[in-house]
Scaffold this motif. Structure first.
Motif, mmCIF file in Angstrom:
data_model
loop_
_atom_site.group_PDB
_atom_site.id
_atom_site.type_symbol
_atom_site.label_atom_id
_atom_site.label_comp_id
_atom_site.label_asym_id
_atom_site.label_seq_id
_atom_site.Cartn_x
_atom_site.Cartn_y
_atom_site.Cartn_z
ATOM 1 N N GLY A 69 0.808 -1.208 0.000
ATOM 2 C CA GLY A 69 0.000 0.000 0.000
ATOM 3 C C GLY A 69 0.843 1.261 0.000
ATOM 4 O O GLY A 69 2.072 1.215 0.101
ATOM 5 N N ASP A 70 0.171 2.397 -0.094
ATOM 6 C CA ASP A 70 0.878 3.679 -0.027
ATOM 7 C C ASP A 70 0.970 4.143 1.429
ATOM 8 O O ASP A 70 0.524 3.450 2.352
ATOM 9 C CB ASP A 70 0.176 4.719 -0.901
ATOM 10 N N LYS A 71 1.528 5.315 1.634
ATOM 11 C CA LYS A 71 1.713 5.832 2.989
ATOM 12 C C LYS A 71 0.385 6.009 3.715
ATOM 13 O O LYS A 71 0.276 5.731 4.913
ATOM 14 C CB LYS A 71 2.470 7.157 2.945
ATOM 15 N N ALA A 72 -0.624 6.463 2.985
ATOM 16 C CA ALA A 72 -1.936 6.674 3.600
ATOM 17 C C ALA A 72 -2.513 5.354 4.106
ATOM 18 O O ALA A 72 -3.133 5.295 5.183
ATOM 19 C CB ALA A 72 -2.885 7.320 2.592
ATOM 20 N N PHE A 73 -2.304 4.286 3.319
ATOM 21 C CA PHE A 73 -2.819 2.970 3.730
ATOM 22 C C PHE A 73 -2.153 2.516 5.023
ATOM 23 O O PHE A 73 -2.826 2.089 5.969
ATOM 24 C CB PHE A 73 -2.577 1.944 2.628
ATOM 25 N N GLY B 50 -2.755 2.967 12.481
ATOM 26 C CA GLY B 50 -3.626 3.697 13.396
ATOM 27 C C GLY B 50 -4.571 2.759 14.123
ATOM 28 O O GLY B 50 -4.897 2.966 15.301
ATOM 29 N N VAL B 51 -5.003 1.706 13.441
ATOM 30 C CA VAL B 51 -5.866 0.696 14.049
ATOM 31 C C VAL B 51 -5.038 -0.347 14.800
ATOM 32 O O VAL B 51 -5.352 -0.727 15.932
ATOM 33 C CB VAL B 51 -6.735 -0.002 12.974
ATOM 34 N N ALA B 52 -3.975 -0.832 14.154
ATOM 35 C CA ALA B 52 -3.247 -1.996 14.673
ATOM 36 C C ALA B 52 -2.210 -1.657 15.743
ATOM 37 O O ALA B 52 -1.965 -2.484 16.632
ATOM 38 C CB ALA B 52 -2.561 -2.719 13.514
ATOM 39 N N LEU B 53 -1.592 -0.467 15.663
ATOM 40 C CA LEU B 53 -0.501 -0.159 16.580
ATOM 41 C C LEU B 53 -0.928 -0.170 18.054
ATOM 42 O O LEU B 53 -0.214 -0.755 18.892
ATOM 43 C CB LEU B 53 0.133 1.188 16.217
ATOM 44 N N PRO B 54 -2.077 0.440 18.405
ATOM 45 C CA PRO B 54 -2.499 0.343 19.811
ATOM 46 C C PRO B 54 -2.702 -1.111 20.264
ATOM 47 O O PRO B 54 -2.407 -1.454 21.410
ATOM 48 C CB PRO B 54 -3.823 1.124 19.833
ATOM 49 N N ILE B 55 -3.201 -1.951 19.359
ATOM 50 C CA ILE B 55 -3.401 -3.355 19.697
ATOM 51 C C ILE B 55 -2.050 -4.046 19.882
ATOM 52 O O ILE B 55 -1.860 -4.855 20.803
ATOM 53 C CB ILE B 55 -4.230 -4.063 18.605
ATOM 54 N N MET B 56 -1.079 -3.709 19.008
ATOM 55 C CA MET B 56 0.274 -4.265 19.148
ATOM 56 C C MET B 56 0.893 -3.847 20.478
ATOM 57 O O MET B 56 1.511 -4.670 21.170
ATOM 58 C CB MET B 56 1.173 -3.770 18.014
ATOM 59 N N ARG C 299 -0.624 4.317 7.222
ATOM 60 C CA ARG C 299 -0.990 5.215 8.315
ATOM 61 C C ARG C 299 -2.331 4.796 8.901
ATOM 62 O O ARG C 299 -2.518 4.755 10.122
ATOM 63 C CB ARG C 299 -1.063 6.659 7.796
ATOM 64 N N MET C 300 -3.285 4.455 8.015
ATOM 65 C CA MET C 300 -4.595 3.983 8.457
ATOM 66 C C MET C 300 -4.475 2.632 9.164
ATOM 67 O O MET C 300 -5.048 2.424 10.243
ATOM 68 C CB MET C 300 -5.529 3.869 7.248
#
Length: 464
Positions: free
Chosen positions: A11-15, A21-27, A17-18
């Motif tokens: 994906g691109d940077k926007a993908f 944004g969802v997965a990082l807190p879960i990680m 980033r999105m």
């Protein structure tokens, strides 16, 4: 050709980033939780092999509870994510109330089973071997731990009802903050209560269980307070207890879609417990080694585990909004990211496989060696596990829960468990070799999962 493949799988940077944004807190939450579990495991391990093995067996049983709760809530959570994508607050409230009832039933049933049959189930894992080990002491330590940890079950149930709903509605930071706070509290309390610091009594395995219960209360209170003070911005939380009734037609709809997922997660956890019981036939050192290896593996698999949650949230919302093209494109990129990152992480894990067991200084050296071999196998199969995990969540996102049942728990019970038992009882192969062969059988699932994902059987809006 390369450019086309790059657009399809990267994906691109926007993908990203999105996605992050969802997965990082879960990680972060899972990483912190698993790191503290690692330190907790080391502290219990300082008490001895029998203590650690007793706690590990009970935690295997508690794991079944977690998976039944996860499966039950996730089944209706498919609707929650799609309701959110469709901006249907009342639909979200209905799923929340359904979760309350279902979680209550699961908690009561599993608590009763563990109270009634706990000693017999723990004994099932205790087998004599030439490596030695005090089986009676292991049983007593397990029962001591179980007597306290059961108080955690209703606390976890309430917390997960709220946290699962928040995640499905895109709010992953609050569960992360609550989870991280809980595990840090757990770490401090473990040290104080296991070893008796700051004037507190040294409670051993009972202290480890009490520390976990207190930490779970802290987690629950953070989530409840946040939800009660953010109803203005998260409107689906308003009037959530105005009634606890659910329209009968929705109960039937949630049940039909969700029960295969509940059974799948529950039976899958039972399958894992049965696999570990098969390995335990080779002795107490294998039980201890598997516990160490599983703890280390959980530290390294946080990326692809979070990718599964990201699929459930992102793809579920795309499907709820009716954007099938976007759902398929993003899903392909998420799966590719999970596999590629697992290749790199697995390589690091393999190189460090001999270091982590050495932290368990009071554990039998044979158990440490067994753990090293298990870790090496887990590192090699991590890309396979990443693909299966994200494929499972992809199929599930569209409500194809019967297919996920056949894909997941049916396979482990019909193929993996019998295979492990045959190899354990009728061959002289070492436990790590048997472990590797059982994982190799999962390649059958990889082929099936690839076909199902590619055909797009999961691309379905189930809330309109």
């Amino acid at each position: 050709m390369l450019t086309k493949a790059r657009r399809k799988y990267i994906g691109d940077k926007a993908f990203y980033r999105m996605l992050l944004g969802v997965a990082l807190p879960i990680m972060v939450q899972n990483g912190m939780t698993n790191f503290v579990s690692f330190l907790d495991n080391i502290m219990v391990g300082q008490l001895g092999t029998e203590q650690m093995s007793g706690v590990a067996i009970v935690n295997q049983l508690i794991f079944i509870f977690f998976l039944f709760i996860f499966g039950g809530l996730s089944g209706v959570g498919i609707f929650t994510a799609q309701y959110y994508g469709n901006h249907d607050d009342e639909g979200i409230r209905h799923t929340f109330r359904y979760k309350l009832w279902l979680g209550f039933i699961i908690t009561v049933v599993i608590t009763f089973i563990l109270l009634k049959f706990g000693p017999d189930i723990i004994s099932f894992y205790l087998n004599k071997s030439d490596d030695g080990g005090n089986l009676e002491a292991t049983l007593n330590f397990g029962l001591e731990y179980l007597g306290v940890i059961l108080f955690m079950l209703p606390i976890v149930y309430i917390t997960q009802v709220y946290c699962s709903t928040l995640r499905e509605c895109g709010e992953t930071k609050v569960p992360m903050i609550a989870g991280v706070t809980a595990v840090l509290s757990n770490l401090v309390l473990d040290y104080l209560l296991i070893f008796g610091k700051l004037g507190l009594p040294a409670m051993g395995v009972k202290g480890a269980a009490l520390a976990t219960c207190i930490a779970r209360v802290i987690e629950m209170m953070i989530v409840l307070v946040w939800c009660s003070t953010h109803k203005r911005t998260h409107t689906y939380l308003r009037g959530i207890y105005k009634t606890i009734k659910i329209p009968s037609k929705l109960v039937g709809k949630y049940f039909i879609t969700g029960i295969p997922l509940l059974l799948n997660e529950g039976l899958w956890s039972v399958g894992i417990a049965m696999l570990n019981q098969a390995y335990s036939v080779r002795g107490l050192n294998v039980v201890a080694g598997m516990n160490i290896a599983t703890t280390i593996n959980n530290l390294f698999n946080i990326v692809f585990v979070a990718m599964g949650d990201a699929v459930a949230i992102i793809i579920g919302q795309h499907l709820g909004a009716g954007d099938m093209k976007k759902a398929k494109e993003d899903d392909t990129k998420i799966i590719a990211f999970a596999i590629m990152s697992s290749m790199a992480i697995g390589a690091i894990m393999f190189c460090l496989s001999g270091l982590f067991p050495k932290a368990y200084t009071e554990v039998n050296p044979i158990a440490q060696l067994v753990a090293t071999h298990f870790i090496m196998v887990q590192a090699l199969v991590m890309p396979k596990d990443a693909f299966l995990h994200t494929s499972y969540f992809t199929i599930r996102a569209g409500g194809k829960t019967i297919i996920t049942f056949l894909f997941d728990s049916f396979f482990i019970l019909v193929v993996s468990v019998p295979l492990a038992n045959v190899l354990v009882h009728f061959t002289t192969l070492g436990p790590a070799t048997i472990f590797a062969l059982v994982h190799a059988a999962d390649l059958i699932k990889c082929v099936i999962g690839f076909i199902l994902v590619k055909k797009g059987v999961w691309m379905k809006n189930i809330v309109t």
